[in-house]
Scaffold this motif. Sequence first.
Motif, short mmCIF file in Angstrom:
data_model
loop_
_atom_site.label_atom_id
_atom_site.label_comp_id
_atom_site.label_asym_id
_atom_site.label_seq_id
_atom_site.Cartn_x
_atom_site.Cartn_y
_atom_site.Cartn_z
N ARG A 582 10.98 19.21 -19.49
CA ARG A 582 10.01 20.27 -19.80
C ARG A 582 10.34 21.54 -19.03
NH1 ARG A 582 3.70 19.17 -18.83
NH2 ARG A 582 4.01 17.78 -20.63
N GLN A 583 10.66 21.40 -17.76
CA GLN A 583 10.99 22.58 -16.96
C GLN A 583 12.23 23.29 -17.49
OE1 GLN A 583 8.60 23.47 -14.82
NE2 GLN A 583 7.72 21.56 -15.61
N LYS A 584 13.19 22.50 -17.97
CA LYS A 584 14.39 23.08 -18.55
C LYS A 584 14.06 23.86 -19.82
CE LYS A 584 19.02 21.84 -20.19
NZ LYS A 584 19.98 20.73 -20.43
N GLN A 585 13.20 23.30 -20.64
CA GLN A 585 12.78 23.99 -21.86
C GLN A 585 12.06 25.29 -21.53
OE1 GLN A 585 10.41 21.09 -23.93
NE2 GLN A 585 12.17 20.03 -24.80
N GLU A 588 14.60 27.91 -20.44
CA GLU A 588 15.34 28.43 -21.59
C GLU A 588 14.47 29.39 -22.39
OE1 GLU A 588 16.52 24.91 -23.62
OE2 GLU A 588 18.26 24.53 -22.31
N ALA A 589 13.20 29.06 -22.53
CA ALA A 589 12.28 29.93 -23.28
C ALA A 589 12.10 31.26 -22.56
CB ALA A 589 10.94 29.23 -23.47
N ARG A 590 11.97 31.21 -21.23
CA ARG A 590 11.81 32.45 -20.46
C ARG A 590 13.06 33.32 -20.58
NH1 ARG A 590 9.16 28.93 -16.71
NH2 ARG A 590 11.13 28.64 -15.57
N LYS A 591 14.23 32.67 -20.51
CA LYS A 591 15.49 33.40 -20.63
C LYS A 591 15.61 34.07 -21.99
CE LYS A 591 20.50 32.76 -20.41
NZ LYS A 591 21.61 31.77 -20.22
N LYS A 592 15.26 33.33 -23.04
CA LYS A 592 15.32 33.86 -24.40
C LYS A 592 14.37 35.03 -24.56
CE LYS A 592 15.10 32.40 -29.24
NZ LYS A 592 14.85 31.25 -30.16
N TYR A 593 13.17 34.89 -24.01
CA TYR A 593 12.19 35.97 -24.08
C TYR A 593 12.68 37.22 -23.37
CZ TYR A 593 7.90 38.63 -23.33
OH TYR A 593 6.97 39.63 -23.27
#
Length: 604
Positions: A582-585, A588-593
């Motif tokens: 979950r933390q990895k996801q 990745e979501a923060r990076k994409k944003y």
Amino acid sequence: MKLFFSRLHKKIAAIVTAGLLGAGVYLPLPKAEAVDAWGAAAQALGVFAAYKSSLASILALGNNVSAQVQSRAQDIEKNGLDPNAHDVQVVNEVMEQLVSKGHYVLKVNSLPFVWAVNDSKDFNASCYPTNYISVNRALVRGMNLEPDELAAVFAHEMTHGVEQHSAKNYAKAVAQYMGMSMINMDTGSMDWNKLNGLAGYSIAKNVTLPTENEADEGGFYIMTSAGFNPGGGAAAMARMAYYLTYETQNFLEYQDPDPKKQERESYSDHPETRQREDRLAQMMSDYGCGHVTVQDRKDIFIDGEKLLTVEATTEDYNNTMENAYLVAGALAKAFHDYDSIAGWNFHPDKDGNITCLRADRVNAALQKFIVMRKAGDRLQALVAKAYAGEAASGARQKMRAAESKRAQNLAVQREAVLNADGKAVKKMRENADTYSDFGWGEKASQQMQRVFASRNMDNLAESQSISARAKAVNGDFAGALSEADKAVAADSKNIYTYLNRADIYHMQGELDMALADLAKAKEIDKNNAISYYLSAVIEDERGNVEAAKADFAELYRLQPKAVNQIPDAYLQDIAPKAYEARQKQKAEARKKYAEQWKKEQKEK
């Protein structure tokens, strides 16, 4: 073939969301003699199986509350909500009147109607297979927020939902594409592009078009039974034609003013607008015992004698045609509703002009023009003459016979719903509970009314507990607890009676009472994950970390897929690997944003 069917499903996906399809398809089969008889039979069975499978899938989708909620969410995400509160108020008032007062019967596997007004600039409304009605702002404004015209459009969409047109005709579209492709493989009669075009044309003309006419007719009777002006449908078509010709900003919507150049019915999946106007005008006339007609889209006649001529009443555009149908519609409604002239209540107004009927929106255009044209005396004379001639003409008996036939058809449909089997009733009850999950208590209560009316309700206690929860969602906690107590008393071994009462206690803040019911639920069924989830949530609210962790752990053991319901603080100890994933996801979501934000800033 894979590419062909990929294009097929993309194409007919639009059919599902529009909810505007219909009847059977009969096509000549090119070089059919080349197809082996056994092969033809096998193909027919395959096509029929494809039809049944597609139909079952879309009908199931249409009876799924989560899908209905998602339909609305996707529409709003794509188009936004109409920011104009008055638009929304008018649509809500019209829809509420149609839904609550209109004569129609929802099939046992259909959901109650929900709707929203989006911010789209396209002139359109549509009914999804889930009975979600999407109303575009451009249509509301294009119709000038005229309630009787909007009612005709919305009732048309409701008919698509009532008759489950989307599901039936999606299945027919799939079957037709498959059948034609199989024949083409056997005969080699045309290339795939031509086949695709032929199939699309045939579906538009033979599948979609008939149900558009059916929806116009069904919508007419829903809107008139709900009390709207019978001329609203024809007026809406006249207004739509004007808008699409002179006002639309979307060139794809444009309609040429020359009827000869329109010829829309030669290729469109909707009837030509003027033909729809004429058909709806005829329905209006028949509704009023055939007494009232409109000629030249401006002259009002009663039994062939001219009453008056209308004119435009706005400087914005020529609304003469709409006025004509709304005046005629008020007359038709009065002839329909009253068996004698006494019901018309002819009387002088405050200025001494003869007027009639109630002073409401339905009659406003009529009352305005009879005063403007000094036509009150003439109207009274023509109405008296019309009633006097009914005995000889049989006009009223014919109208009543048609109405009786429609009522009998509705009664048959109601009986089918009332006699639905226990499995169907259980699904209605489950849908009600799902509505409560989403906070839609009113819809949940509507579903439960259908459940309690059913003759084959399989579980009274469970029905009472779900009905109680719906009341709590609506804020009626006293009524909710009273009904929940009855459910527990009726079946003290049913886990769901305790779960629902626990949820009601939780909503009220009675946490000890809620936990007591959840403890009882765990005793009845130690493997029911819901009990542990609700207990964990309540223990967490109370700050009992260890108790909450124990319940979340049991939830995860019983239902690992429920991992998303477990907060990070507990998941880290309960399932470290799931926590790390979950933390990895999240990272990745923060990076994409962040990357997307930087891109947008550079573009600015």
